[in-house]
Design an enzyme around this catalytic site. Structure first.
Site, PDB file in Angstrom:
ATOM      1  N   TYR A  58       5.775 -23.464  -6.527  1.00 15.13           N
ATOM      2  CA  TYR A  58       6.487 -22.605  -5.563  1.00 15.13           C
ATOM      3  C   TYR A  58       7.173 -21.486  -6.326  1.00 15.13           C
ATOM      4  O   TYR A  58       7.996 -21.751  -7.211  1.00 15.13           O
ATOM      5  CB  TYR A  58       7.512 -23.499  -4.870  1.00 15.13           C
ATOM      6  CG  TYR A  58       8.369 -22.905  -3.786  1.00 15.13           C
ATOM      7  CD1 TYR A  58       7.879 -22.688  -2.502  1.00 15.13           C
ATOM      8  CD2 TYR A  58       9.721 -22.643  -4.015  1.00 15.13           C
ATOM      9  CE1 TYR A  58       8.703 -22.214  -1.487  1.00 15.13           C
ATOM     10  CE2 TYR A  58      10.547 -22.171  -3.002  1.00 15.13           C
ATOM     11  CZ  TYR A  58      10.024 -21.959  -1.745  1.00 15.13           C
ATOM     12  OH  TYR A  58      10.830 -21.505  -0.728  1.00 15.13           O
ATOM     13  N   CYS A  59       6.845 -20.254  -5.995  1.00 14.21           N
ATOM     14  CA  CYS A  59       7.372 -19.107  -6.745  1.00 14.21           C
ATOM     15  C   CYS A  59       8.268 -18.261  -5.861  1.00 14.21           C
ATOM     16  O   CYS A  59       7.814 -17.257  -5.272  1.00 14.21           O
ATOM     17  CB  CYS A  59       6.231 -18.263  -7.295  1.00 14.21           C
ATOM     18  SG  CYS A  59       5.106 -19.156  -8.370  1.00 14.21           S
ATOM     19  N   GLU A 103      13.336 -15.252  -9.070  1.00 10.44           N
ATOM     20  CA  GLU A 103      13.007 -14.148  -9.982  1.00 10.44           C
ATOM     21  C   GLU A 103      14.220 -13.923 -10.880  1.00 10.44           C
ATOM     22  O   GLU A 103      15.311 -14.453 -10.593  1.00 10.44           O
ATOM     23  CB  GLU A 103      12.736 -12.865  -9.178  1.00 10.44           C
ATOM     24  CG  GLU A 103      11.547 -12.967  -8.244  1.00 10.44           C
ATOM     25  CD  GLU A 103      11.255 -11.650  -7.525  1.00 10.44           C
ATOM     26  OE1 GLU A 103      12.055 -10.694  -7.675  1.00 10.44           O
ATOM     27  OE2 GLU A 103      10.228 -11.590  -6.839  1.00 10.44           O
ATOM     28  N   ARG A 132      26.535 -57.128 -23.330  1.00 15.04           N
ATOM     29  CA  ARG A 132      27.389 -56.635 -24.409  1.00 15.04           C
ATOM     30  C   ARG A 132      28.668 -57.480 -24.511  1.00 15.04           C
ATOM     31  O   ARG A 132      29.411 -57.612 -23.528  1.00 15.04           O
ATOM     32  CB  ARG A 132      27.746 -55.165 -24.119  1.00 15.04           C
ATOM     33  CG  ARG A 132      28.791 -54.573 -25.027  1.00 15.04           C
ATOM     34  CD  ARG A 132      28.261 -54.316 -26.403  1.00 15.04           C
ATOM     35  NE  ARG A 132      29.234 -53.590 -27.214  1.00 15.04           N
ATOM     36  CZ  ARG A 132      29.170 -53.514 -28.530  1.00 15.04           C
ATOM     37  NH1 ARG A 132      28.189 -54.119 -29.185  1.00 15.04           N
ATOM     38  NH2 ARG A 132      30.069 -52.824 -29.199  1.00 15.04           N
ATOM     39  N   GLN A 153      37.985 -56.155 -15.612  1.00 16.92           N
ATOM     40  CA  GLN A 153      38.104 -55.524 -14.299  1.00 16.92           C
ATOM     41  C   GLN A 153      37.952 -53.996 -14.377  1.00 16.92           C
ATOM     42  O   GLN A 153      37.428 -53.380 -13.451  1.00 16.92           O
ATOM     43  CB  GLN A 153      39.462 -55.879 -13.694  1.00 16.92           C
ATOM     44  CG  GLN A 153      39.453 -55.826 -12.188  1.00 16.92           C
ATOM     45  CD  GLN A 153      40.770 -56.301 -11.598  1.00 16.92           C
ATOM     46  OE1 GLN A 153      41.853 -55.949 -12.084  1.00 16.92           O
ATOM     47  NE2 GLN A 153      40.682 -57.096 -10.565  1.00 16.92           N
ATOM     48  N   GLN A 188      29.179 -43.926 -20.225  1.00 16.24           N
ATOM     49  CA  GLN A 188      30.494 -44.475 -20.567  1.00 16.24           C
ATOM     50  C   GLN A 188      30.442 -45.996 -20.723  1.00 16.24           C
ATOM     51  O   GLN A 188      31.038 -46.556 -21.647  1.00 16.24           O
ATOM     52  CB  GLN A 188      31.517 -44.080 -19.480  1.00 16.24           C
ATOM     53  CG  GLN A 188      32.956 -44.331 -19.859  1.00 16.24           C
ATOM     54  CD  GLN A 188      33.434 -43.392 -20.971  1.00 16.24           C
ATOM     55  OE1 GLN A 188      32.842 -42.351 -21.202  1.00 16.24           O
ATOM     56  NE2 GLN A 188      34.475 -43.797 -21.660  1.00 16.24           N
ATOM     57  N   GLU A 210      16.625 -25.840  -6.376  1.00 19.45           N
ATOM     58  CA  GLU A 210      16.451 -25.766  -4.907  1.00 19.45           C
ATOM     59  C   GLU A 210      17.761 -25.379  -4.225  1.00 19.45           C
ATOM     60  O   GLU A 210      18.089 -25.839  -3.135  1.00 19.45           O
ATOM     61  CB  GLU A 210      15.829 -27.043  -4.348  1.00 19.45           C
ATOM     62  CG  GLU A 210      14.426 -27.205  -4.907  1.00 19.45           C
ATOM     63  CD  GLU A 210      13.446 -27.911  -4.020  1.00 19.45           C
ATOM     64  OE1 GLU A 210      13.692 -28.019  -2.808  1.00 19.45           O
ATOM     65  OE2 GLU A 210      12.411 -28.342  -4.556  1.00 19.45           O
ATOM     66  N   GLY A 211      18.488 -24.495  -4.911  1.00 19.27           N
ATOM     67  CA  GLY A 211      19.764 -24.007  -4.406  1.00 19.27           C
ATOM     68  C   GLY A 211      20.901 -24.745  -5.073  1.00 19.27           C
ATOM     69  O   GLY A 211      20.976 -25.974  -5.021  1.00 19.27           O
ATOM     70  N   GLN A 233      26.724 -24.935  -4.826  1.00 16.65           N
ATOM     71  CA  GLN A 233      27.578 -23.944  -4.165  1.00 16.65           C
ATOM     72  C   GLN A 233      26.823 -23.337  -2.973  1.00 16.65           C
ATOM     73  O   GLN A 233      27.388 -23.165  -1.888  1.00 16.65           O
ATOM     74  CB  GLN A 233      27.994 -22.853  -5.166  1.00 16.65           C
ATOM     75  CG  GLN A 233      29.040 -23.301  -6.192  1.00 16.65           C
ATOM     76  CD  GLN A 233      28.507 -24.308  -7.219  1.00 16.65           C
ATOM     77  OE1 GLN A 233      27.333 -24.284  -7.583  1.00 16.65           O
ATOM     78  NE2 GLN A 233      29.359 -25.185  -7.676  1.00 16.65           N
TER      79      GLN A 233
HETATM   80  N1  COS Z   1      15.491 -21.689   8.505  1.00 15.06           N
HETATM   81  C1  COS Z   1      14.954 -20.633   9.149  1.00 15.06           C
HETATM   82  N2  COS Z   1      15.380 -19.372   8.965  1.00 15.06           N
HETATM   83  C2  COS Z   1      16.377 -19.192   8.072  1.00 15.06           C
HETATM   84  C3  COS Z   1      16.967 -20.239   7.380  1.00 15.06           C
HETATM   85  C4  COS Z   1      16.480 -21.546   7.631  1.00 15.06           C
HETATM   86  N3  COS Z   1      16.997 -22.605   7.003  1.00 15.06           N
HETATM   87  N4  COS Z   1      17.922 -19.752   6.571  1.00 15.06           N
HETATM   88  C5  COS Z   1      17.939 -18.438   6.756  1.00 15.06           C
HETATM   89  N5  COS Z   1      16.995 -18.103   7.666  1.00 15.06           N
HETATM   90  C6  COS Z   1      16.745 -16.761   8.195  1.00 15.06           C
HETATM   91  C7  COS Z   1      18.010 -16.316   8.883  1.00 15.06           C
HETATM   92  O1  COS Z   1      18.025 -16.761  10.227  1.00 15.06           O
HETATM   93  C8  COS Z   1      17.953 -14.822   8.777  1.00 15.06           C
HETATM   94  O2  COS Z   1      17.191 -14.273   9.831  1.00 15.06           O
HETATM   95  P1  COS Z   1      17.934 -13.437  11.024  1.00 15.06           P
HETATM   96  O3  COS Z   1      18.486 -12.227  10.323  1.00 15.06           O
HETATM   97  O4  COS Z   1      16.840 -13.155  11.992  1.00 15.06           O
HETATM   98  O5  COS Z   1      18.994 -14.339  11.546  1.00 15.06           O
HETATM   99  C9  COS Z   1      17.185 -14.584   7.483  1.00 15.06           C
HETATM  100  O6  COS Z   1      16.508 -15.816   7.170  1.00 15.06           O
HETATM  101  C10 COS Z   1      18.125 -14.232   6.358  1.00 15.06           C
HETATM  102  O7  COS Z   1      19.069 -15.279   6.243  1.00 15.06           O
HETATM  103  P2  COS Z   1      20.526 -15.068   5.664  1.00 15.06           P
HETATM  104  O8  COS Z   1      21.106 -13.817   6.238  1.00 15.06           O
HETATM  105  O9  COS Z   1      21.263 -16.350   5.822  1.00 15.06           O
HETATM  106  O10 COS Z   1      20.169 -14.793   4.136  1.00 15.06           O
HETATM  107  P3  COS Z   1      21.114 -14.594   2.886  1.00 15.06           P
HETATM  108  O11 COS Z   1      20.559 -13.475   2.095  1.00 15.06           O
HETATM  109  O12 COS Z   1      22.547 -14.561   3.321  1.00 15.06           O
HETATM  110  O13 COS Z   1      20.842 -15.920   2.013  1.00 15.06           O
HETATM  111  C11 COS Z   1      21.083 -18.216   1.337  1.00 15.06           C
HETATM  112  C12 COS Z   1      21.123 -17.186   2.460  1.00 15.06           C
HETATM  113  C13 COS Z   1      22.107 -17.938   0.245  1.00 15.06           C
HETATM  114  C14 COS Z   1      21.364 -19.543   1.997  1.00 15.06           C
HETATM  115  C15 COS Z   1      19.639 -18.234   0.721  1.00 15.06           C
HETATM  116  O14 COS Z   1      19.368 -17.049   0.021  1.00 15.06           O
HETATM  117  C16 COS Z   1      19.428 -19.408  -0.192  1.00 15.06           C
HETATM  118  O15 COS Z   1      19.109 -20.514   0.266  1.00 15.06           O
HETATM  119  N6  COS Z   1      19.553 -19.196  -1.535  1.00 15.06           N
HETATM  120  C17 COS Z   1      19.231 -20.210  -2.506  1.00 15.06           C
HETATM  121  C18 COS Z   1      17.787 -20.098  -2.814  1.00 15.06           C
HETATM  122  C19 COS Z   1      17.274 -21.321  -3.463  1.00 15.06           C
HETATM  123  O16 COS Z   1      17.438 -22.426  -2.984  1.00 15.06           O
HETATM  124  N7  COS Z   1      16.579 -21.107  -4.570  1.00 15.06           N
HETATM  125  C20 COS Z   1      15.953 -22.154  -5.263  1.00 15.06           C
HETATM  126  C21 COS Z   1      14.523 -21.796  -5.376  1.00 15.06           C
HETATM  127  S1  COS Z   1      13.469 -23.162  -5.436  1.00 15.06           S
HETATM  128  S2  COS Z   1      13.847 -23.993  -7.177  1.00 15.06           S
END
Ligand code: COS
Length: 388
Positions: free
Chosen positions: A125-126, A129, A270, A281, A339, A366-367, A370
């Site tokens: 999954y890409c 960036e 141990r 305890q 520990q 995967e996010g 935070q």
């Molecule tokens: N399901 C469906 N649609 C979604 C959604 C979800 N879970 N989350 C967001 N969307 C849609 C929103 O509804 C929005 O569309 P509308 O403008 O029509 O409402 C659009 O996508 C943009 O969403 P949003 O405005 O929430 O985007 P942000 O730029 O604020 O980003 C976060 C939101 C931070 C939550 C997102 O960028 C994120 O998850 N970042 C982490 C990425 C990540 O997990 N990376 C790891 C990669 S895999 S190792």
């Protein structure tokens, strides 16, 4: 009243756990330390998982897969992570890479790629960036129409199993002014001219899972490789993460359980002050907290898996909550397992320091946790109610 067991795993699910554990005892756990030490791909695990159809269990039977539901897939990943987190990335990444096709792809794409995934070819999954980590919508990779096809240019970073996988779901902007609404998803193959990979990252943990950059240099792909509709890629990417954050929670539960199991055994063997350290305890309280938290993380993860399977409206909250909670638990429990083992725990002669290093990534990928809290708060403030 139904005869379905109340709040318990079905016999089928229990049987899947036992089958995976048997394979892990024989073919995954014995190689975990060596895989970590040599930072090499877990070939033995990959072959054993492939032979048992646990490498990509989520692929539906209609496309030649095992047809495991979301809870069964969680059990597979949890059990593998209990033995070796690196190996558990095989089914986890295969689900992550291919889910955009299952969510938005045409029937032809599903037939072509899910079948080959089920047969053993990997799927990465890409999304990330260099400048699009937490801010995933800030995509710089560009896809431009070229006759019937597309030309892709850009750099993807932190791509799990890059180089090993045959297929890549690539997010790219097709309309740079439209931010998230201008992002589309494509299938890129490893052998497409212009695809290359960076050197493997030198990581703290999950050393058996290669993490590399993916370079797209004028990669021309046919038009039918777009996943679903143009401009919907970000939506597919976020929907995918709603489901797959549950699989990261499963990894976290698995590695925490592995560390707890090891600490329990060690504490009873141990001897200090003339008795086993489990008699003290102070240590009992530590072990009790570890067990309590692992179980709470497991329950939340399985509840999230049910929502993933049914596609419930509160999956976004539950996926984020399970991933965040379980990964924080995994970090705490693996650290406490070190520990319990004291100085021995700090050495590579024992598995818990590897588990502690491996656990750390579950709070990041995967996010970050935070970002999970941002996602949860938005869901709560939007009034999303639990489906239970
Ligand atoms: N399901 C469906 N649609 C979604 C959604 C979800 N879970 N989350 C967001 N969307 C849609 C929103 O509804 C929005 O569309 P509308 O403008 O029509 O409402 C659009 O996508 C943009 O969403 P949003 O405005 O929430 O985007 P942000 O730029 O604020 O980003 C976060 C939101 C931070 C939550 C997102 O960028 C994120 O998850 N970042 C982490 C990425 C990540 O997990 N990376 C790891 C990669 S895999 S190792």
């Amino acid at each position: 009243m139904s005869d379905h067991p109340m709040y318990a795993l079905s016999e089928e699910h229990q049987a899947i756990r036992e089958a995976v554990r048997a394979i892990c005892d024989a073919k995954v756990a014995p190689f975990a330390a060596e895989v970590d030490e040599e930072a090499r791909y877990p070939r033995e695990a990959a072959e054993a998982l492939r032979a048992a159809d646990f490498h990509a269990p989520h692929v539906p039977e209609a496309y030649g897969g095992a047809g495991a539901d979301a809870l069964a897939t969680v059990l597979v990943i949890e059990e593998i992570a209990r033995a070796d987190v690196s190996a558990s990335l095989i089914p986890a990444v295969n689900k992550l890479g291919s889910l955009p096709i299952m969510i938005g792809g045409s029937e032809d794409l599903k037939k072509k790629y899910l079948g080959r995934l089920a047969a053993g070819e990997g799927f990465s999954y890409c999304l990330s960036e260099p400048d699009a980590g937490s801010d995933a919508a800030n995509q710089k990779t560009r896809a431009v129409r070229d006759g019937d096809g597309w030309i892709l240019n850009g750099t993807k970073r932190w791509i799990s199993n890059a180089g090993e996988s045959e297929f890549y779901t690539v997010l790219a902007t097709t309309d740079p002014d439209a931010r998230s609404k201008g992002i589309s998803a494509f299938v890129v193959e490893k052998t497409d001219p212009g695809v290359s990979f960076g050197a493997p990252e030198k990581k703290l943990g999950i050393k058996g899972s290669p993490t590399r950059e993916v370079y797209l240099d004028n990669v021309r792909i046919p038009g039918d490789r777009i996943i679903g509709e143009e401009g919907k890629g970000f939506e597919y990417a976020m929907q995918t993460l709603d489901h797959t954050r549950v699989t990261i929670a499963a990894q976290a539960v698995g590695v925490a359980q592995g560390a707890l199991d090891y600490a329990l055994g060690y504490a009873q063997e141990r001897q200090q002050f003339g008795r086993s350290i489990a008699d003290f305890q102070g240590l009992q309280f530590l072990l009790a907290d570890m067990g309590m938290k692992v179980e709470a993380a497991r329950q939340l993860t399985y509840a999230a898996a049910g929502r993933s399977e049914r596609g419930d409206s509160d999956l976004t909250f539950f996926g984020a909550a399970a991933k965040c909670f379980a990964s924080d638990v995994a970090m705490e429990v693996t650290t406490n397992a070190v520990q319990v083992l004291g100085g021995y725990g700090y050495t590579r002669d024992y598995p818990v320091e590897r588990m502690m290093r491996d656990a750390k990534i579950t709070q990041i990928y995967e996010g970050t946790n935070q970002v999970q809290r941002i996602v949860m708060a938005r869901q709560l403030l939007a009034g999303v109610q639990s489906t239970l």
